[in-house]
Scaffold this active site. Structure first.
Site, PDB file in Angstrom:
ATOM      1  N   HIS A  10      -4.333   0.312  11.345  1.00  0.00           N
ATOM      2  CA  HIS A  10      -5.471  -0.026  11.745  1.00  0.00           C
ATOM      3  C   HIS A  10      -5.906  -0.062  13.113  1.00  0.00           C
ATOM      4  CE1 HIS A  10      -3.877  -3.394   8.400  1.00  0.00           C
ATOM      5  NE2 HIS A  10      -4.121  -2.235   7.830  1.00  0.00           N
ATOM      6  N   GLU A  65       0.846  -1.179   0.170  1.00  0.00           N
ATOM      7  CA  GLU A  65       0.009  -0.252   0.040  1.00  0.00           C
ATOM      8  C   GLU A  65       0.855   1.260   0.081  1.00  0.00           C
ATOM      9  OE1 GLU A  65      -4.198  -0.669   1.666  1.00  0.00           O
ATOM     10  OE2 GLU A  65      -2.585  -0.743   3.436  1.00  0.00           O
ATOM     11  N   HIS A  90      -0.504   5.357   8.162  1.00  0.00           N
ATOM     12  CA  HIS A  90      -1.355   4.235   7.761  1.00  0.00           C
ATOM     13  C   HIS A  90      -1.598   3.319   8.969  1.00  0.00           C
ATOM     14  CE1 HIS A  90      -4.272   1.644   5.962  1.00  0.00           C
ATOM     15  NE2 HIS A  90      -3.330   0.572   6.059  1.00  0.00           N
TER      16      HIS A  90
END
Lengths: 245, 245, 245, 245
Positions: free
Chosen positions: B103, B82, B101
């Protein structure tokens, strides 16, 4: 001044460093928040760290502040933007010897909702009494402020909202908790967080039975005799996991 | 190039390693997630680790990527699937110097529900402003994708959704947070997670008072001056509990 | 047998010990729960620790079990009461190489409620697919059992309920998760727990968008290529905080 | 007295110290709470630490108490205000060998709400049976007490409420859990906390399936044979993270 006056001050400083580390280790403060203690010899002054994360504070970081929240020695390091929380509470409340300002995570939600009051469901939190006031800074600083108690006027308004109580929530921000000793203030700051978590969980299970006023008073009196039991554990834990060394 | 150009790069790499370890230690990333910083000398390039868990990254794992998200040195180690999140945001947003980035666990639920927006209830999260957009990858990759931003087109779509903001949620996946410095991006990534947890809890207690736009702006401006206070604590904690050594 | 057959076995044992420690360190197992791997040379046998807490397992605690769940060497130490979970799944599912049985805390509630299915809201949990079956032991052992899979018949019934899937919940008890490699089974056990926690939180915020079947499949395929990234982090963390040495 | 009588006592003391440390390390007690064991030679006496945080208890802190909750040696250190919990349960319940009193965090909410009973949803908590009684101290001490079991009369009332069961909740305060061995009492104290957390989460997801009475009995019988598996893990963990040394 008595002969051991310097020792009294250095002992107060040492204990304040311990309080900083305990509050960090117990999850009451993170990078932000602060704890102060009234100066042991000059009651119109107080001790507070320079602006830094409480978990890293050492004795040499502790400064003396005057009754207006100004550092006594000028030209020193940066100081907390919100030192006026402390100065104005000490001014208004001669009974207060220590104050903890934090963003402890279970308490913030109670500061930001309407319709639910932080109240004691648990005997260790009896000091919360009949419910904790919420200071809405919009009433004093309008709807575009940075929410901080960044001057004497806002400090005085917060102290007014705290009134004679042990704790005041600050909307969208956190809380300030006071005590008649440093250890009591720390104890209350930890158990305000614990109590908030317990109340949050209890409210999901069913109608909650809160402490009566009589129970709140009686548990507070008993708990006041037990503070050192927790303090020594917390100090040991904080030293073991210290970030400051 | 100035005389100390190599030092600027090695300093940026060192700080990026710190950012990786802090984000792991603060629970923003686990085995997955990544953080990048714009190259300090070549603004159309950026620095990002090879494909590995952030908590284990060392200086020798940091690679240089070009404006299309390709590693400048070919034939090197495996790279993040990504990386286009980073390249397309740097392309679209000259003001952005760093991107995270993740989670992070309190944020994912906000990405996966309808009817609730991630919004600031807490002054440390003022940067979230009037609410955080959610990028629905189905609008660009259909209903059978692996949800990853695995090419330039999807990266550009995500950057479009981020728009001028500090954060974008990614449905069923996580979030991307940006800053005008690496430390600001890390600070925002941590406090996006903190804010999501606080909002989740507050919503259970009653109607929530969110920050006004004015408060969001004012708190952001103040917090921008306080980032290092958290950074030094987090760095100390990350070093103390490091998995990378 | 090939020349390096003994090495294959000792390597499988070493990896199984790592899996035990990782599952403990990641909070999937506590004093209870177990993980097995199919024997690398004799596919009708499997490796499993003697009866003990996974966090304390060492190589010498690993035993060989036959296709009926009996330890190959008789007269050895006490074995897990529920070894039949493993033996019957290996019998029914030639594709399965490893199995994890746990009581991981976010998953148990999904096993004990009606009306809510554990389903993926998060790309790392795509393997959960269209929803996870719940094995109701009352259908096989009546209403007065100890809920354990304590014989071959119950193991076969559980394997039937697992069917072709990666995971089966066990009512009032926990779950069993399988993989085509040991690392995949561990990865899935960790992310089943993570996914359950995310779904629980998301359900409080509003209507949830679950992954489509296509997304579940595509994310699973991608994640299968990324398992080692998490494994090496988890192994490092488990070694650092090991209880076994 | 048999020849190894002194060894029996010193062994009981050592195990009681372990129990103190385990209960702290597992989060059942914090600065408060206590655990006792019946004296191995004189069944009308029991062993209990002096008044201090359980996590810091060492062998020299353990005192002998008589059947009325008075320390056998007078003039010693301060003792727990609530030692009468232990003395009155030992008096009423000859089958009880050990008792744990705690404020463990997931249990307190169940003590303070109406309409929800703490009941087993999980096989490890089968001992909770058909539901756990709540002792309302207002029925015995009025509405202005400090909630503590601070004399024999309140201890007897609590023991009455415990009845033949393994656990009793104490409104706004915590719980007391007993066992026929020290390890069983500790096991039950840990799993009462675990079970409360699981039930709290499950109730948010949908209608809960509780264990039947038959399942509660059968799981208890099986779990009683597995207590040492958890004990040795918990002991190792407590030693590794010990605050007492």
């Amino acid at each position: 001044m008595s002969e051991n006056a310097p020792e009294k001050v250095s002992s107060a400083i040492r204990e304040l460093v311990h309080a900083n580390h305990i509050l960090f280790d117990q999850g009451v403060v993170d990078g932000f928040g602060h704890v102060s203690v009234r100066h042991p010899l000059q009651p119109d002054r107080f001790l507070l760290s320079r602006s830094m994360a409480p978990g890293l504070v050492t004795e040499k970081d502790v400064l003396v502040f005057d009754h207006d929240g100004a550092p006594v020695e000028t030209g020193g390091p940066a100081v907390y933007l919100e030192r006026f929380i402390h100065s104005e509470i000490y001014r208004k409340r001669p009974d207060v010897v220590a104050a903890v300002h934090s963003h402890s995570p279970a308490v913030v939600p109670f500061s930001a909702v309407t319709g639910t009051k932080l109240r004691p469901i648990f005997h260790m939190c009896g000091f919360l009494g009949a419910g904790t006031p919420v200071f809405e800074i919009r009433d004093y600083a309008g709807t575009g402020s940075d929410l901080l108690i960044s001057d004497n006027r806002l400090g005085a308004a917060l102290a007014e909202s705290l009134d004679r109580g042990p704790a005041v929530l600050m909307r969208g921000h956190g809380s300030t908790v006071v005590g008649s000793t440093l250890r009591q203030a720390v104890f209350r700051a930890v158990y305000t967080e614990v109590g908030a978590r317990l109340q949050t969980e209890a409210m999901k299970l069913g109608p909650v039975t809160y402490l009566t006023e009589g129970e709140a008073l009686a548990t507070t009196n008993t708990n006041n005799t037990q503070i050192d039991r927790a303090w020594y554990l917390w100090l040991k834990a904080a030293e073991k996991r210290s970030m400051a060394t």
